[in-house]
Design a protein around this motif. Structure first.
Motif, PDB file in Angstrom:
ATOM      1  N   ALA A  45     -39.314  19.075  45.878  1.00 28.81           N
ATOM      2  CA  ALA A  45     -39.964  17.909  45.261  1.00 28.81           C
ATOM      3  C   ALA A  45     -41.470  17.938  45.499  1.00 28.81           C
ATOM      4  O   ALA A  45     -42.266  17.676  44.585  1.00 28.81           O
ATOM      5  N   ARG A  46     -41.871  18.270  46.718  1.00 31.84           N
ATOM      6  CA  ARG A  46     -43.302  18.338  47.063  1.00 31.84           C
ATOM      7  C   ARG A  46     -44.032  19.335  46.177  1.00 31.84           C
ATOM      8  O   ARG A  46     -45.105  19.035  45.634  1.00 31.84           O
ATOM      9  N   ASP A  47     -43.468  20.521  46.020  1.00 31.85           N
ATOM     10  CA  ASP A  47     -44.146  21.551  45.236  1.00 31.85           C
ATOM     11  C   ASP A  47     -44.196  21.182  43.754  1.00 31.85           C
ATOM     12  O   ASP A  47     -45.156  21.527  43.055  1.00 31.85           O
ATOM     13  N   GLN A  48     -43.177  20.471  43.279  1.00 34.59           N
ATOM     14  CA  GLN A  48     -43.198  20.011  41.887  1.00 34.59           C
ATOM     15  C   GLN A  48     -44.292  18.970  41.691  1.00 34.59           C
ATOM     16  O   GLN A  48     -45.054  19.025  40.715  1.00 34.59           O
ATOM     17  N   LEU A  49     -44.413  18.043  42.624  1.00 32.75           N
ATOM     18  CA  LEU A  49     -45.419  16.987  42.510  1.00 32.75           C
ATOM     19  C   LEU A  49     -46.822  17.513  42.789  1.00 32.75           C
ATOM     20  O   LEU A  49     -47.811  16.957  42.292  1.00 32.75           O
ATOM     21  N   ALA A  50     -46.921  18.591  43.563  1.00 31.13           N
ATOM     22  CA  ALA A  50     -48.233  19.175  43.862  1.00 31.13           C
ATOM     23  C   ALA A  50     -48.944  19.661  42.604  1.00 31.13           C
ATOM     24  O   ALA A  50     -50.173  19.816  42.596  1.00 31.13           O
ATOM     25  N   ALA A  51     -48.186  19.885  41.533  1.00 32.68           N
ATOM     26  CA  ALA A  51     -48.788  20.313  40.269  1.00 32.68           C
ATOM     27  C   ALA A  51     -49.773  19.278  39.725  1.00 32.68           C
ATOM     28  O   ALA A  51     -50.634  19.607  38.901  1.00 32.68           O
ATOM     29  N   PHE A  52     -49.649  18.026  40.190  1.00 33.77           N
ATOM     30  CA  PHE A  52     -50.527  16.961  39.700  1.00 33.77           C
ATOM     31  C   PHE A  52     -51.745  16.758  40.601  1.00 33.77           C
ATOM     32  O   PHE A  52     -52.439  15.742  40.513  1.00 33.77           O
ATOM     33  N   ALA A  53     -51.996  17.716  41.478  1.00 32.59           N
ATOM     34  CA  ALA A  53     -53.174  17.721  42.353  1.00 32.59           C
ATOM     35  C   ALA A  53     -53.350  16.407  43.117  1.00 32.59           C
ATOM     36  O   ALA A  53     -54.398  15.758  43.039  1.00 32.59           O
ATOM     37  N   PRO A  54     -52.329  16.002  43.869  1.00 27.99           N
ATOM     38  CA  PRO A  54     -52.455  14.738  44.621  1.00 27.99           C
ATOM     39  C   PRO A  54     -53.504  14.835  45.717  1.00 27.99           C
ATOM     40  O   PRO A  54     -53.767  15.911  46.254  1.00 27.99           O
ATOM     41  N   LYS A  55     -54.082  13.693  46.051  1.00 26.39           N
ATOM     42  CA  LYS A  55     -55.037  13.626  47.150  1.00 26.39           C
ATOM     43  C   LYS A  55     -54.336  13.904  48.471  1.00 26.39           C
ATOM     44  O   LYS A  55     -54.874  14.578  49.352  1.00 26.39           O
ATOM     45  N   PHE A  56     -53.123  13.360  48.624  1.00 29.16           N
ATOM     46  CA  PHE A  56     -52.363  13.569  49.852  1.00 29.16           C
ATOM     47  C   PHE A  56     -50.904  13.217  49.646  1.00 29.16           C
ATOM     48  O   PHE A  56     -50.532  12.560  48.667  1.00 29.16           O
ATOM     49  N   PHE A  57     -50.080  13.675  50.576  1.00 29.24           N
ATOM     50  CA  PHE A  57     -48.679  13.274  50.696  1.00 29.24           C
ATOM     51  C   PHE A  57     -48.547  12.508  52.007  1.00 29.24           C
ATOM     52  O   PHE A  57     -48.851  13.045  53.078  1.00 29.24           O
ATOM     53  N   SER A  58     -48.093  11.267  51.943  1.00 32.13           N
ATOM     54  CA  SER A  58     -47.877  10.518  53.181  1.00 32.13           C
ATOM     55  C   SER A  58     -46.419  10.627  53.606  1.00 32.13           C
ATOM     56  O   SER A  58     -45.532  10.909  52.796  1.00 32.13           O
ATOM     57  N   VAL A  59     -46.182  10.414  54.900  1.00 34.98           N
ATOM     58  CA  VAL A  59     -44.825  10.524  55.462  1.00 34.98           C
ATOM     59  C   VAL A  59     -44.559   9.296  56.320  1.00 34.98           C
ATOM     60  O   VAL A  59     -45.333   8.983  57.236  1.00 34.98           O
ATOM     61  N   THR A  60     -43.463   8.625  56.057  1.00 36.58           N
ATOM     62  CA  THR A  60     -43.172   7.354  56.716  1.00 36.58           C
ATOM     63  C   THR A  60     -42.808   7.541  58.192  1.00 36.58           C
ATOM     64  O   THR A  60     -42.469   8.632  58.649  1.00 36.58           O
ATOM     65  N   PHE A  61     -42.846   6.427  58.916  1.00 34.14           N
ATOM     66  CA  PHE A  61     -42.645   6.374  60.364  1.00 34.14           C
ATOM     67  C   PHE A  61     -41.616   5.288  60.605  1.00 34.14           C
ATOM     68  O   PHE A  61     -41.849   4.126  60.248  1.00 34.14           O
ATOM     69  N   GLY A  62     -40.459   5.624  61.151  1.00 32.49           N
ATOM     70  CA  GLY A  62     -39.368   4.666  61.286  1.00 32.49           C
ATOM     71  C   GLY A  62     -39.688   3.493  62.194  1.00 32.49           C
ATOM     72  O   GLY A  62     -40.625   3.533  63.001  1.00 32.49           O
ATOM     73  N   ALA A  63     -38.913   2.426  62.063  1.00 29.05           N
ATOM     74  CA  ALA A  63     -39.111   1.216  62.867  1.00 29.05           C
ATOM     75  C   ALA A  63     -39.145   1.563  64.347  1.00 29.05           C
ATOM     76  O   ALA A  63     -38.279   2.271  64.862  1.00 29.05           O
ATOM     77  N   GLY A  64     -40.192   1.092  65.020  1.00 30.94           N
ATOM     78  CA  GLY A  64     -40.331   1.340  66.451  1.00 30.94           C
ATOM     79  C   GLY A  64     -40.577   2.799  66.793  1.00 30.94           C
ATOM     80  O   GLY A  64     -40.361   3.228  67.927  1.00 30.94           O
ATOM     81  N   GLY A  65     -41.031   3.580  65.809  1.00 24.65           N
ATOM     82  CA  GLY A  65     -41.292   5.001  66.060  1.00 24.65           C
ATOM     83  C   GLY A  65     -40.034   5.841  66.080  1.00 24.65           C
ATOM     84  O   GLY A  65     -40.016   6.940  66.637  1.00 24.65           O
TER      85      GLY A  65
END
Length: 280
Positions: free
Chosen positions: A26-46
């Motif tokens: 999915a990341r490599d497919q979306l990278a075709a649109f030259a995103p500024k960044f990919f963020s990654v979530t952080f679960g409740a309480g770490g």
């Protein structure tokens, strides 16, 4: 599409090796649109701390910019200081700083009460090393006592040193534009990027929305419910709704779009192609 809008995407850290493989596709497919960044979530309480770190590093090693979410609820300053140093050592230059959710059944006993305190701490510890993104709520945070209190809390994050904001998702463009107008009146000038949630499944969307306070307009809720188990038709209709929302936002001057991907690329790629997003 407007000139050079900022496109970015959010992932959650996979729990399995198979999940990571699917995320990479999915990341490599979306990278075709030259995103500024990919963020990654952080679960409740770490709760996903290690997996968040590993996912961000994997993104960086693939040649893209990774932006870990960092929530402070139930955390002490020593923990956050160590995590900041860890990210600095890996060349991470962007963070999404959040208060975060208290894990179910627990009571927060950390050093931070609000995201503004986390932003201030990051700036004190690391200066201008990080580009700091924060959350914004056009339809207001579900725990906020009033709309005016909510926007004051947002301004506190900006005054503490936030560089940009990503909104909670919404399906009413007017809510976003009214929020931006209110921010202008308070001399809040940082970019406020609309958060976009594709529609894959009504039950899932309703559950997410009840937790985060995002409104599903009555007309949209009834149309989605009417599709029942016909997921193909629901998703086709949902894609049209989200595409139209994106068009309204960009035409109205939104500086970009941040997509909550749920680790999927197909629908978002189609929307961006229809919008005329420039590909690499």
């Amino acid at each position: 599409m407007n000139a050079a809008p900022v496109i970015s995407f959010e992932f959650f850290p996979p729990k399995t090796a198979d999940g990571m493989d699917k995320l990479r596709i999915a990341r490599d497919q979306l990278a075709a649109f030259a995103p500024k960044f990919f963020s990654v979530t952080f679960g409740a309480g770490g709760s996903t701390r290690d997996r968040t770190f590993e996912t961000v590093i994997d993104i960086q090693q693939a040649g893209y910019e990774g932006a870990p979410h960092l929530s402070c609820i139930s955390a002490d300053k020593a923990e956050i200081r160590a995590l900041l140093a860890q990210y600095q050592s890996q060349g991470i230059k962007r963070l999404v700083a959040l208060r975060g959710d208290i894990p179910s059944g627990e009571v927060s006993n950390g050093d931070f009460r609000y995201a503004s305190e986390l932003v201030e701490f990051i700036r004190t510890e690391t200066g201008e090393w990080f580009q700091i993104e924060v959350a914004a709520y056009p339809e207001f945070h579900p725990e906020s006592s009033s709309p005016s209190a909510d926007i004051r809390h947002f301004k506190c994050k900006v005054d503490a040193g936030a560089d940009a904001a990503i909104t909670q998702y919404f399906y009413n463009a007017d809510a976003y534009f009214r929020f931006v107008d209110q921010c202008d009146k308070l001399d809040i000038s940082i970019p406020i990027i609309p958060g976009i949630m594709p529609i894959y499944n009504f039950t899932q969307l309703a559950r997410f929305s009840s937790v985060c306070g995002a409104e599903i307009p009555r007309w949209l809720r009834l149309r989605l419910q009417d599709y029942g188990d016909d997921l193909a038709s629901l998703r086709a209709f949902g894609m049209d709704v989200v595409e139209d929302l994106c068009e309204q936002l960009l035409a109205g001057g939104a500086p970009g779009l941040h997509f909550y991907t749920l680790n999927q690329a197909g629908t978002i790629s189609t929307i961006l192609e229809h919008l005329g997003a420039r590909k690499k």
